[in-house]
Design an enzyme around this catalytic site. Structure first.
Site, mmCIF file in Angstrom:
data_model
loop_
_atom_site.group_PDB
_atom_site.id
_atom_site.type_symbol
_atom_site.label_atom_id
_atom_site.label_comp_id
_atom_site.label_asym_id
_atom_site.label_seq_id
_atom_site.Cartn_x
_atom_site.Cartn_y
_atom_site.Cartn_z
ATOM 1 N N GLU A 264 0.872 -1.173 0.000
ATOM 2 C CA GLU A 264 0.000 0.000 0.000
ATOM 3 C C GLU A 264 0.906 1.219 0.000
ATOM 4 O O GLU A 264 1.548 1.521 1.003
ATOM 5 C CB GLU A 264 -0.838 0.049 1.280
ATOM 6 C CG GLU A 264 -2.092 -0.759 1.283
ATOM 7 C CD GLU A 264 -2.881 -0.463 2.560
ATOM 8 O OE1 GLU A 264 -2.944 0.714 2.970
ATOM 9 O OE2 GLU A 264 -3.421 -1.402 3.140
ATOM 10 N N ASP B 294 -5.716 8.382 9.811
ATOM 11 C CA ASP B 294 -4.352 8.030 10.190
ATOM 12 C C ASP B 294 -4.047 8.375 11.646
ATOM 13 O O ASP B 294 -4.388 9.447 12.128
ATOM 14 C CB ASP B 294 -3.338 8.743 9.284
ATOM 15 C CG ASP B 294 -3.472 8.308 7.838
ATOM 16 O OD1 ASP B 294 -4.005 7.204 7.621
ATOM 17 O OD2 ASP B 294 -3.051 9.057 6.951
#
Length: 290
Positions: A67, A78
């Protein structure tokens, strides 16, 4: 000028019949009764050349699909480690147009290149333009954490034209009806977030991701991978016992940062730590069912 999404006569391009690289990877692992190891790092962290070496290192030490994160200034999903890494990349002038070097690097090393991006970045780059450049670089699919199938019409059309995988997210709170919609529109795999909230390393994992994987398969998904919170070989083995793939992000990013978790390690030290952590996780994940 001819629209890149049309033939010279102006007719829309048809659907690509290229097989899914991601699905082919899972088919190979299914024959061996093993889960795949998917590793995440943001592109441009700590800088462009360092990150390209890091992607290559990950693949050569046991990651099967990478990724490649596109750093974003407002990363709602995140956690602190990935936010710190993304800020370093942005401060160093990371540009979305350069990410295709990373895609080529992963493909050349023998891994399956994926991009993880908030939709706004791809939308402003141009959906058709991004799909074209990504396909030409050898890309396999895009993970879009903030894009739902209902609002993904342009991306669904572009990905069909270019033979790219569409990877949508589900969580333990996702309804059965929503799971069916995601499974019907996904290509490659469905990303099952192990819990609600942001990414980050955890000392323990709950049972909810296993139930979520089962529910997502019942909804029609062929391949389901679990991410968010997996940071040790033992957790990788636990998740790999039931998921088609195990996704690790923060634990890999962490190896490239010093003890302050804000400053990158020198190149050789960082790559050595990344290689060791990757091998450790790969052993746990790939041997999960043996």
């Amino acid at each position: 000028m001819t629209n890149p999404a049309t033939t010279p006569s102006g007719q829309p391009l048809g659907i690509s019949h290229k097989p899914s690289k991601t699905r082919a990877m899972f088919d190979d692992f299914r024959k061996r009764d093993e889960p795949a190891f998917i590793g995440y790092l943001p592109y441009g962290f700590p800088d462009s050349e360092y990150s390209l070496k890091a992607f290559d290192t990950m693949v050569r030490h046991g990651v099967n699909a990478v990724e490649i994160g596109l750093p974003y200034s407002d990363p709602v999903m995140d956690g602190p480690v990935i936010q710190a890494a993304s800020k370093i990349a942005i401060d160093n002038g990371e540009r979305i147009a350069d990410v295709f070097k990373a895609v080529e690097t992963v493909a050349n090393a023998g891994g399956v290149p994926l991009v993880m991006s908030y939709w706004n970045l791809i939308f402003h780059y141009g959906v058709e333009r991004f799909a074209t450049d990504f396909e030409n670089a050898g890309g396999a699919g895009i993970i879009t954490p903030d894009l739902i199938p209902d609002e993904a019409g342009e991306w669904i059309e572009a990905s069909d034209r270019h033979g790219l995988d569409r990877i949508f997210l589900v969580s333990p709170d996702t309804s059965d009806e929503r799971l069916r919609i995601v499974a019907a529109n996904a290509r490659g795999f469905v990303y099952a977030a192990s819990r609600m909230g942001v990414t980050g390393e955890r000392t323990t994992l709950s049972a909810s991701p296993e139930r979520l994987v089962a529910r997502t398969r019942d909804a029609g998904a062929q391949n389901v991978c679990v991410g968010i919170g997996v940071s040790t070989p033992e957790q990788g083995a636990q998740v790999g016992s039931y998921a088609d793939g195990v996704i690790v992000g923060s634990a890999l990013v962490h190896t490239l940062l010093d003890d302050s978790a804000r400053t990158p390690k020198p190149l050789d030290e960082g790559l050595s730590a990344l290689a060791a952590k990757t091998e450790e996780l790969a052993e746990g994940i790939h041997n999960a069912r043996h």
